[in-house]
Design an enzyme around this catalytic site. Structure first.
Site, short mmCIF file in Angstrom:
data_model
loop_
_atom_site.label_atom_id
_atom_site.label_comp_id
_atom_site.label_asym_id
_atom_site.label_seq_id
_atom_site.Cartn_x
_atom_site.Cartn_y
_atom_site.Cartn_z
N LEU A 6 0.85 -1.19 0.00
CA LEU A 6 0.00 0.00 0.00
C LEU A 6 0.88 1.24 0.00
O LEU A 6 1.88 1.29 0.73
CB LEU A 6 -0.91 0.01 1.23
CG LEU A 6 -1.89 -1.15 1.35
CD1 LEU A 6 -2.58 -1.12 2.69
CD2 LEU A 6 -2.89 -1.13 0.22
N ASN A 8 0.40 4.02 1.31
CA ASN A 8 0.43 4.73 2.59
C ASN A 8 0.93 3.86 3.74
O ASN A 8 0.85 4.26 4.89
CB ASN A 8 -0.95 5.30 2.91
CG ASN A 8 -2.00 4.23 3.06
OD1 ASN A 8 -1.82 3.11 2.61
ND2 ASN A 8 -3.11 4.58 3.68
N CYS A 9 1.49 2.70 3.44
CA CYS A 9 2.04 1.79 4.45
C CYS A 9 3.49 2.17 4.74
O CYS A 9 4.32 2.22 3.83
CB CYS A 9 1.95 0.36 3.93
SG CYS A 9 2.82 -0.85 4.94
N ASP A 10 3.79 2.45 6.00
CA ASP A 10 5.15 2.85 6.39
C ASP A 10 6.18 1.77 6.05
O ASP A 10 7.28 2.08 5.58
CB ASP A 10 5.22 3.16 7.88
CG ASP A 10 4.48 4.44 8.24
OD1 ASP A 10 4.28 5.29 7.34
OD2 ASP A 10 4.11 4.59 9.42
N ARG A 13 6.90 1.78 2.38
CA ARG A 13 7.72 2.95 2.04
C ARG A 13 9.18 2.73 2.42
O ARG A 13 10.09 3.14 1.69
CB ARG A 13 7.17 4.21 2.69
CG ARG A 13 5.96 4.75 1.95
CD ARG A 13 5.57 6.09 2.45
NE ARG A 13 4.45 5.87 3.37
CZ ARG A 13 3.82 6.80 4.03
NH1 ARG A 13 4.20 8.05 3.94
NH2 ARG A 13 2.80 6.53 4.80
#
Length: 106
Positions: A6, A8-10, A13
């Site tokens: 995803l 927006n998944c840390d 990233r």
């Protein structure tokens, strides 16, 4: 190299930052190719489900008993992330071991 996760998944990233040549494929927008999912399920089995996620906790018992691949198809964010495809090898999750193996491979 592809990272399925995803945007927006840390954790996704972090993996993307550590692997500059990789491309992030958002599982909500792009999905995961059926062949990759079948290979991942054969390799990881039920570990492919993130049973600690908010999505998982929001599911009722009947949904939780669904086949894992059906559940991931219906609720992509319930997949453990990132799923990394490097050539024909798959890695699940992000750890120092995974990072070392991927950097050693090239």
């Amino acid at each position: 190299m592809e990272i399925f996760g995803l945007k927006n998944c840390d954790t996704c990233r972090k993996a993307l930052k550590a692997l500059p040549g990789a491309q992030l494929r958002d599982v909500r927008d792009d999905g995961v190719p059926d062949a990759v999912m079948a290979q991942a399920y054969a390799a990881f089995g039920d570990r492919l489900l993130n049973t600690r996620s908010t999505t998982w906790r929001g599911l009722d018992e009947a949904a939780r008993k669904s086949a894992p691949l059906d559940l991931i198809a219906a609720y992509p964010s319930v997949m453990k992330r990132p799923l990394i495809k490097a050539d024909e090898t798959l890695f699940l999750g992000w750890s120092t071991e995974t990072e070392a193996a991927l950097k050693a491979a090239g």
